[in-house]
Design a protein around this motif. Structure first.
Motif, PDB file in Angstrom:
ATOM      1  N   TRP A 247     -15.950  24.836  -3.901  1.00 24.64           N
ATOM      2  CA  TRP A 247     -14.663  25.515  -3.936  1.00 24.64           C
ATOM      3  C   TRP A 247     -14.607  26.580  -5.029  1.00 24.64           C
ATOM      4  CZ3 TRP A 247     -12.307  24.960  -8.640  1.00 24.64           C
ATOM      5  CH2 TRP A 247     -12.683  23.852  -9.422  1.00 24.64           C
TER       6      TRP A 247
ATOM      7  N   ASP B  27     -12.156  30.421  -1.198  1.00 31.23           N
ATOM      8  CA  ASP B  27     -10.768  30.492  -0.762  1.00 31.23           C
ATOM      9  C   ASP B  27     -10.539  31.765   0.057  1.00 31.23           C
ATOM     10  OD1 ASP B  27      -7.918  29.747  -0.760  1.00 31.23           O
ATOM     11  OD2 ASP B  27      -7.686  31.448  -2.106  1.00 31.23           O
TER      12      ASP B  27
ATOM     13  N   GLN C 219     -17.324  18.578   0.537  1.00 29.67           N
ATOM     14  CA  GLN C 219     -16.969  19.120  -0.771  1.00 29.67           C
ATOM     15  C   GLN C 219     -18.090  18.790  -1.754  1.00 29.67           C
ATOM     16  OE1 GLN C 219     -13.038  18.042  -2.091  1.00 29.67           O
ATOM     17  NE2 GLN C 219     -13.431  18.598  -4.220  1.00 29.67           N
TER      18      GLN C 219
ATOM     19  N   SER D 248     -12.631  18.301  -7.927  1.00 23.84           N
ATOM     20  CA  SER D 248     -11.723  19.392  -8.273  1.00 23.84           C
ATOM     21  C   SER D 248     -10.516  18.940  -9.085  1.00 23.84           C
ATOM     22  CB  SER D 248     -11.232  20.094  -7.004  1.00 23.84           C
ATOM     23  OG  SER D 248     -10.560  19.173  -6.153  1.00 23.84           O
TER      24      SER D 248
ATOM     25  N   THR E 242      -7.796  23.321  -3.602  1.00 26.99           N
ATOM     26  CA  THR E 242      -9.139  23.095  -3.058  1.00 26.99           C
ATOM     27  C   THR E 242      -9.104  22.390  -1.708  1.00 26.99           C
ATOM     28  OG1 THR E 242      -9.314  21.056  -4.360  1.00 26.99           O
ATOM     29  CG2 THR E 242     -10.222  23.058  -5.322  1.00 26.99           C
TER      30      THR E 242
ATOM     31  N   ILE F  17      -8.833  24.758   1.176  1.00 27.57           N
ATOM     32  CA  ILE F  17     -10.065  25.470   1.537  1.00 27.57           C
ATOM     33  C   ILE F  17     -10.864  24.668   2.565  1.00 27.57           C
ATOM     34  CG2 ILE F  17     -12.294  26.295   0.671  1.00 27.57           C
ATOM     35  CD1 ILE F  17     -10.888  26.810  -2.030  1.00 27.57           C
ATOM     36  N   TYR F  18     -11.067  23.389   2.272  1.00 22.87           N
ATOM     37  CA  TYR F  18     -11.861  22.553   3.174  1.00 22.87           C
ATOM     38  C   TYR F  18     -11.129  22.293   4.486  1.00 22.87           C
ATOM     39  CZ  TYR F  18     -14.755  22.028  -0.919  1.00 22.87           C
ATOM     40  OH  TYR F  18     -15.560  22.315  -1.992  1.00 22.87           O
TER      41      TYR F  18
END
Length: 319
Positions: free
Chosen positions: A119, A124, A142, A146, A157, A160-161
């Motif tokens: 991340w 992002d 991941q 984070s 974060t 993002i995933y």
């Protein structure tokens, strides 16, 4: 074969006729018994999904010359330099690189894959430019924790995933630990837990790793340096160790070494040997403040493919 696969197969057939054989959209429509609008949509699908990559070879030797020079200097097999508008700022460079990478990823990510992501601001930006591609049995992992002292669960974060997983119809595997533990002993204990070992094992099976280089001095600040993950004493330690950047919150020096940096013993990112040994390690970098760290990462051989904006590529070759 499902509908999406049928469309991709037909899009490849149309793209071959258009780009390799020089047929017009009308000629392709007649040959395949399709309408011209259908042919146009298939060509657009081929570009957006990464089935086709359009590269302009500039006779004035712009990005292609930079790609060649970086390959020759660092011994990296694949380099893609993204052109940016004159007088544009670094935010624009990042958006251009993110859009290019998002399209490129559709040519790399397919069914039956494990994809590891680290991340940060670059990932992002990429996640916001993704083009939908339906796959089956894809795992998005991941690579590093984070959490910080304020919260173990980081919405920034996780988004993002989640975007990557939704885009590819994949399973997202989150790593619910801090980016840095307070004590090395805590990390050692956690790394004996079966749930953590399972995630590490999945990471080690990744077919593709996607990440950036973090840097404290970047004009668009790297998230880990700007959002309270590191204290003053940590920055002092990194300075003493000659650290110039990080990958997945694991730090390295200007000569590409990372062993024996104390903070790495508390970091939850993978050993950087994972990137050195990966089948496909894609590093995406944008911004002049990251050029020094990118130079060190290339010396350390932490990637076998690089996507970088043109001004940063030029700065890189000044080292």
């Amino acid at each position: 074969m499902n509908y999406a696969e049928d469309q991709s197969t037909l899009a490849v057939q149309v793209a071959r006729l258009y780009y390799y054989q020089g047929l017009t959209t009308e000629g392709i429509a007649q040959e395949l018994g399709l309408s011209r609008p259908k042919v146009s949509r298939l060509l657009a699908h081929a570009r957006q999904s990464g089935l086709v990559e359009i590269r302009i070879h500039d006779p004035q030797e712009g990005p292609q010359k930079l790609e060649h020079d970086i390959q020759q200097r660092y011994g990296i097999s694949q380099v893609k330099v993204v052109a940016v508008p004159p007088n544009s700022d670094e935010e624009e460079w990042l958006q251009r690189v993110a859009t290019f990478t998002a399209n490129h990823l559709n040519g790399l990510i397919h069914s039956e894959m494990v994809v590891g992501l680290a991340w940060g601001n670059t990932l992002d930006a990429i996640s916001r430019q993704l083009n939908p591609k339906r796959c089956t049995n894809v795992d998005i992992v991941q690579l590093n924790g984070s959490g910080n002292v304020y919260t173990i669960s980081n919405f920034y974060t996780s988004e993002i995933y989640s975007r990557f997983a939704q885009n590819y119809g994949a399973r997202a595997h989150f790593f619910p630990v801090p980016a840095f533990f307070d004590y090395p002993e805590t990390k050692q204990a956690m790394w004996q837990e079966r749930s953590v070992l399972r995630l590490i094992e999945l990471t080690e099976r990744a077919n593709l790793l996607v990440y950036s280089v973090g840097a404290a001095g970047a004009r668009v600040p790297s998230y880990v340096y700007a959002e309270g993950y590191l204290e003053a004493k940590d920055f002092e330690e990194l300075d003493r160790e000659g650290v110039v950047g990080d990958i997945a919150t694991v730090f390295f020096r200007k000569d590409g070494t990372y062993q024996d940096i104390p903070l790495n013993k508390r970091a939850t990112g993978p050993n950087l040997s994972l990137f050195q040994q990966a089948n496909h390690a894609l590093c995406v970098v944008s911004g002049l403040g990251k050029a020094r760290g990118l130079h060190a990462a290339l010396i350390g051989r932490f990637m076998n493919e690089l996507i970088v904006d043109e001004p940063t590529a030029r700065a890189l070759l000044q080292f």
